[in-house]
Design a protein around this motif. Structure first.
Motif, short mmCIF file in Angstrom:
data_model
loop_
_atom_site.label_atom_id
_atom_site.label_comp_id
_atom_site.label_asym_id
_atom_site.label_seq_id
_atom_site.Cartn_x
_atom_site.Cartn_y
_atom_site.Cartn_z
N PHE A 244 -24.52 28.26 57.18
CA PHE A 244 -23.44 27.76 56.33
C PHE A 244 -23.93 26.65 55.42
N GLY A 245 -23.21 26.46 54.33
CA GLY A 245 -23.27 25.21 53.59
C GLY A 245 -22.30 24.23 54.21
N PRO A 246 -21.60 23.42 53.40
CA PRO A 246 -20.65 22.46 53.97
C PRO A 246 -19.39 23.16 54.46
N ASP A 247 -18.69 22.52 55.41
CA ASP A 247 -17.41 23.03 55.90
C ASP A 247 -16.45 21.87 56.11
N ASP A 248 -15.22 22.21 56.39
CA ASP A 248 -14.18 21.20 56.53
C ASP A 248 -14.38 20.35 57.78
N ALA A 249 -14.68 20.99 58.89
CA ALA A 249 -14.74 20.28 60.16
C ALA A 249 -15.85 19.26 60.22
N HIS A 250 -16.97 19.50 59.55
CA HIS A 250 -18.15 18.63 59.67
C HIS A 250 -18.46 17.84 58.41
N HIS A 251 -17.90 18.24 57.26
CA HIS A 251 -18.29 17.61 56.00
C HIS A 251 -17.11 17.27 55.10
N GLN A 252 -15.90 17.40 55.60
CA GLN A 252 -14.70 17.17 54.79
C GLN A 252 -14.75 18.00 53.51
N TRP A 253 -15.19 19.27 53.65
CA TRP A 253 -15.30 20.17 52.51
C TRP A 253 -14.17 21.19 52.54
N GLN A 254 -13.36 21.15 51.53
CA GLN A 254 -12.44 22.25 51.25
C GLN A 254 -12.57 22.55 49.76
N HIS A 255 -12.39 23.80 49.42
CA HIS A 255 -12.52 24.19 48.00
C HIS A 255 -11.39 25.16 47.67
N THR A 256 -10.48 24.74 46.80
CA THR A 256 -9.35 25.58 46.42
C THR A 256 -9.74 26.49 45.27
N LEU A 257 -9.61 27.80 45.52
CA LEU A 257 -9.88 28.80 44.49
C LEU A 257 -8.56 29.24 43.89
N ALA A 258 -8.33 28.88 42.65
CA ALA A 258 -7.18 29.40 41.93
C ALA A 258 -7.47 30.85 41.55
N PRO A 259 -6.45 31.63 41.26
CA PRO A 259 -6.69 33.01 40.83
C PRO A 259 -7.67 33.07 39.66
N GLY A 260 -8.68 33.91 39.83
CA GLY A 260 -9.70 34.08 38.81
C GLY A 260 -10.91 33.17 38.97
N GLN A 261 -10.83 32.14 39.81
CA GLN A 261 -11.95 31.22 39.99
C GLN A 261 -12.95 31.75 41.02
N ASP A 262 -14.18 31.22 40.96
CA ASP A 262 -15.20 31.66 41.91
C ASP A 262 -15.88 30.46 42.55
N PHE A 263 -16.63 30.72 43.62
CA PHE A 263 -17.40 29.70 44.32
C PHE A 263 -18.70 30.34 44.80
N HIS A 264 -19.81 29.61 44.64
CA HIS A 264 -21.12 30.07 45.07
C HIS A 264 -21.58 29.26 46.29
N THR A 265 -22.00 29.91 47.34
CA THR A 265 -22.53 29.21 48.50
C THR A 265 -23.93 28.68 48.20
N VAL A 266 -24.40 27.78 49.07
CA VAL A 266 -25.80 27.36 48.99
C VAL A 266 -26.68 28.50 49.50
N PRO A 267 -27.93 28.61 49.03
CA PRO A 267 -28.81 29.68 49.51
C PRO A 267 -29.32 29.41 50.92
N ALA A 268 -29.74 30.48 51.58
CA ALA A 268 -30.40 30.37 52.88
C ALA A 268 -31.42 31.50 52.99
N VAL A 269 -32.43 31.29 53.81
CA VAL A 269 -33.48 32.29 53.97
C VAL A 269 -33.70 32.56 55.45
#
Length: 720
Positions: A244-269
């Motif tokens: 994972f990248g950031p999350d709510d429980a550990h990093h106070q991360w929430q991201h609201t996606l309005a209709p039509g909006q997008d979000f990209h995660t951090v990469p991982a290998v």
């Protein structure tokens, strides 16, 4: 191809022979990633998402088994060539929320690694508040027959002055068996690690591994300068991993996606080694790191760097103190001279909480800083400066003249930490200020090297309007990386060193852009070996800046000890070289000369650890580089912590050379009494170090080579 496994009909849509993985879709449209022939029940949805109002179907500490992940159904996929490999995009959609997911899987021909990213798009009619998103999930790592009993978990603790401390434990010790009669129910817990605040690696490195008894290994890395988390747990008698990248429980991360909006995660290998264990897995990860980073000539040139800070001027430079060091560094063979912290200090109350303008201190340089910079360039060295660009001291004029929105804020208040404010590089005024600073230093002053430090942990992030603190931190860090790219676009020969109080922001979001990484601020030469030896787990050898700080009050053994540890990475020379005796100084020049002989192979070599990854208290430590022409091994002998003096001899495994008739040559210190013997049948190197607190660099090559077979030493002597 269609098959029936675990009573579930599946169709393969993607495969990676090197990893032994397939992505398969069932009749209901669910997509999973795993090895061929595995029970469907042990696999994990390709993407797991929690959102407010859409949590998990099995509550606990895990962030898998999500309602949205369970509903995401296959839409289509495509594969296209991409440079040396291929890119596959698998598209999924949730019929309830309208959330669409595009999973990007990147591979390289013949390489056993997989890089993943996920793009989420809200195609629904209502906003969706994201709370966690996986970048990559994999189930069924151990088959149900073998279970977890043969797996070992490896992870790295990381702290100021104590970086890259790898630990290991039997996986079953971390994941307790919940039933004696069989696999039992899925647990609610897992083994997980996560970052905290704006130092991405202040707790742990964003990576870990699982190894089996047969030499197989799974190794993973999350490429984030903001929040990250991974978890591994038991599922239907096998093992899963979720990144994972950031999350709510550990990093106070929430991201609201309005209709039509997008979000990209951090990469991982994800890396797979069928044999060879961690050494083989880290070799593959090293290749991946070299693939994703920005092209720069520094990765091949590997110039020797002198920095005035560590155990030397310690943030108190003046013209009078620097000029003798400049002469001595040049005579020793340095090619870059960095003036570290304090060059801007013209404040009677101290510089820590007044930084921000980055102007040279007139009181420190009566003839101007340019006098020192000119002395550096006259010796043919590149001048460098220390800079901490993301912070502004609370007493700096900029704290009052820049707009409030240019700083990190929470609850409408500006955040303060250790006498500093944090710039938000998404704001044009913050970025314009730093662009002006760097363009002045590089374009007008002629600076060719910047050590970019970061010495505060600003906490979870910044709130800009309705955004969460964690989303603000991720946004700032993405803007910070864009700013770094902009600097290098305008100044392509500029070299950037990434530093966060040493190695507290040692991640491959940063290191895909910056050329070097400070591995530690550790000042004790006897405590540096486990950091130096393990640094290649976190960063490619040619990016790993290791301090070598010989001093005139040290014995020849002590001088050689601190110099030897840097010779398979990037030499960061320091120390009062100008005060040394001729014999001491020759030992320094000899180390630099050896390094210049070795460095052409470092940029393509692969690390290995003949004694295993080092422990913090280990008496003997060894790290090697497997080059195209030769193999190099550095060995440190320290006093044993519990058993008195360490043994004089230590046998090291070099399995890739088993059966080969190679010749060991002690490269450094060439005048010491270290010994090296090679057993071709067993593939073992025996090193003798008669005294504790000594070190040696050995080359294993197909033909005998004289210890001094490298460039001649400079004839220039430093001023006294």
């Amino acid at each position: 191809m269609t098959s029936v496994v675990g009573a579930v009909e599946q169709s393969r849509i993607w495969s990676h022979p090197g990893l032994g993985l397939h992505a398969v879709v069932d009749a209901a449209g669910a997509v999973r990633l795993g090895a061929p022939g595995q029970d469907w029940a042990c696999l994990v949805p390709l993407v797991e998402v929690t959102a407010t109002g859409h949590g998990r179907t099995w509550s606990g500490e895990r962030f898998i088994a999500t309602a949205i992940g369970d509903r995401l159904a296959y839409r289509d996929h495509e594969t296209a060539p991409d440079g040396r490999g291929e890119r596959t995009t698998i598209r999924l959609a949730d019929p309830v929320t309208g959330l669409a997911a595009e999973v990007l899987l990147e591979t390289e021909t013949g390489a056993s690694f997989l890089r993943a990213r996920v793009r989420l798009v809200n195609e629904g009619a209502d906003p969706l508040r994201l709370e966690s998103v996986t970048t990559l999930t994999l189930g069924g790592i151990a088959d149900a027959e073998g279970g977890l009993d043969g797996l070992t978990l490896h992870w790295a603790d990381n702290d100021w002055l104590a970086e890259c401390r790898w630990r290991q434990a039997e996986l079953r010790d971390q994941l307790v068996a919940l039933s004696r009669s069989g696999p039992g129910p899925d647990g609610r817990g897992c083994f997980s690690l996560h970052s905290q605040g704006s130092w991405s690696t202040a707790r742990h490195l964003p990576m870990a591994a699982l190894t089996d008894r047969d030499g197989g290994a799974w190794l993973w890395q999350i490429e984030s300068s903001a929040g990250w988390r991974f978890e591994t747990g038991e599922r239907q008698g096998t093992v899963y991993v979720a990144l994972f990248g950031p999350d709510d429980a550990h990093h106070q991360w929430q991201h609201t996606l309005a209709p039509g909006q997008d979000f990209h995660t951090v990469p991982a290998v994800l890396v797979r080694a069928e044999t060879g264990g961690l050494d083989a897995a880290f070799a593959t990860l090293t290749n991946h790191r070299r693939t994703i980073r920005r092209e720069h000539s520094d990765h091949r040139a590997l110039p020797v760097i002198y920095n005035d800070y560590m155990n030397t001027l310690m943030g108190d430079p003046t013209t009078e103190r620097l000029l003798p060091l400049v002469d001595a560094a040049a005579a020793a063979g340095a090619e870059v001279f960095v003036i570290d912290a304090g060059w801007y200090d013209d404040d009677s109350q101290g510089w820590w909480d007044s930084v921000g303008a980055w102007e040279a201190a007139a009181s420190r340089f009566p003839g101007g800083l340019q006098e020192v910079l000119d002395a550096i360039t006259k010796h043919g060295m590149t001048p460098g400066l220390w800079l901490e660009p993301e912070v502004v001291g609370v007493r700096s004029e900029l704290a009052h003249t820049l707009p409030p929105e240019a700083f990190f804020r929470r609850g409408g208040l500006r955040v303060t930490e250790h006498g500093r404010h944090q710039l938000d590089l998404r704001h044009p005024a913050a970025r314009a200020h730093l662009d002006e600073v760097v363009d002045r230093l590089v374009g007008e002053w002629g600076i060719g090297y910047l050590k970019l430090d970061y010495n505060i942990n600003i906490g979870p992030g910044t709130e800009n309007g309705a955004e969460s603190a964690g989303a603000g931190l991720l946004g700032h860090h993405r803007a910070h990386l864009d700013w770094l790219h902009g600097l290098l676009d305008r100044h392509p020969r500029l070299v950037l060193e990434n530093c966060g109080s040493g190695g507290l922001r040692m991640d491959y979001a940063q290191l895909a852009v910056a050329q070097l990484q400070s591995t530690s601020d550790q000042q004790d030469p006897l405590l540096y070996p486990p950091i130096a030896a393990a640094a290649a787990t976190a960063v490619t050898p040619e990016q790993a800046a290791v301090w070598a700080y010989p001093q005139p009050d040290q014995s020849l053994d002590e001088i050689a000890f601190t110099l030897t540890g840097a010779l398979l990475g990037r030499v960061h020379l320091s120390g009062f070289l100008n005060r040394m005796t001729e014999e001491q100084f020759d030992l320094v020049r000899s180390a630099v000369s050896v390094y210049k002989d070795v460095r052409p192979e470092i940029a393509t070599a692969h690390p290995f650890w003949p004694l295993g990854l080092p422990g913090w208290e280990d008496g003997w430590i060894a790290q090697g580089l497997r080059g195209a022409r030769s193999t190099y091994v550095t060995v440190w002998r320290r006093e044993s912590g519990d058993d008195g003096p360490a043994d004089t001899y230590r046998s090291l495994a070099v399995p890739h050379l088993r059966g080969a008739q190679v010749h060991p040559t002690v490269l450094y210190p060439a005048t010491g009494d270290a010994g090296a013997e090679w057993d071709a049948a067993e593939g073992r190197l025996t090193i003798s170090l008669p005294r504790a607190d000594t070190a040696v660099l050995v080359r294993l090559s197909a033909t005998p080579q004289a210890p001094g077979a490298h460039a001649p030493l400079a004839e220039v002597r430093p001023r006294p």
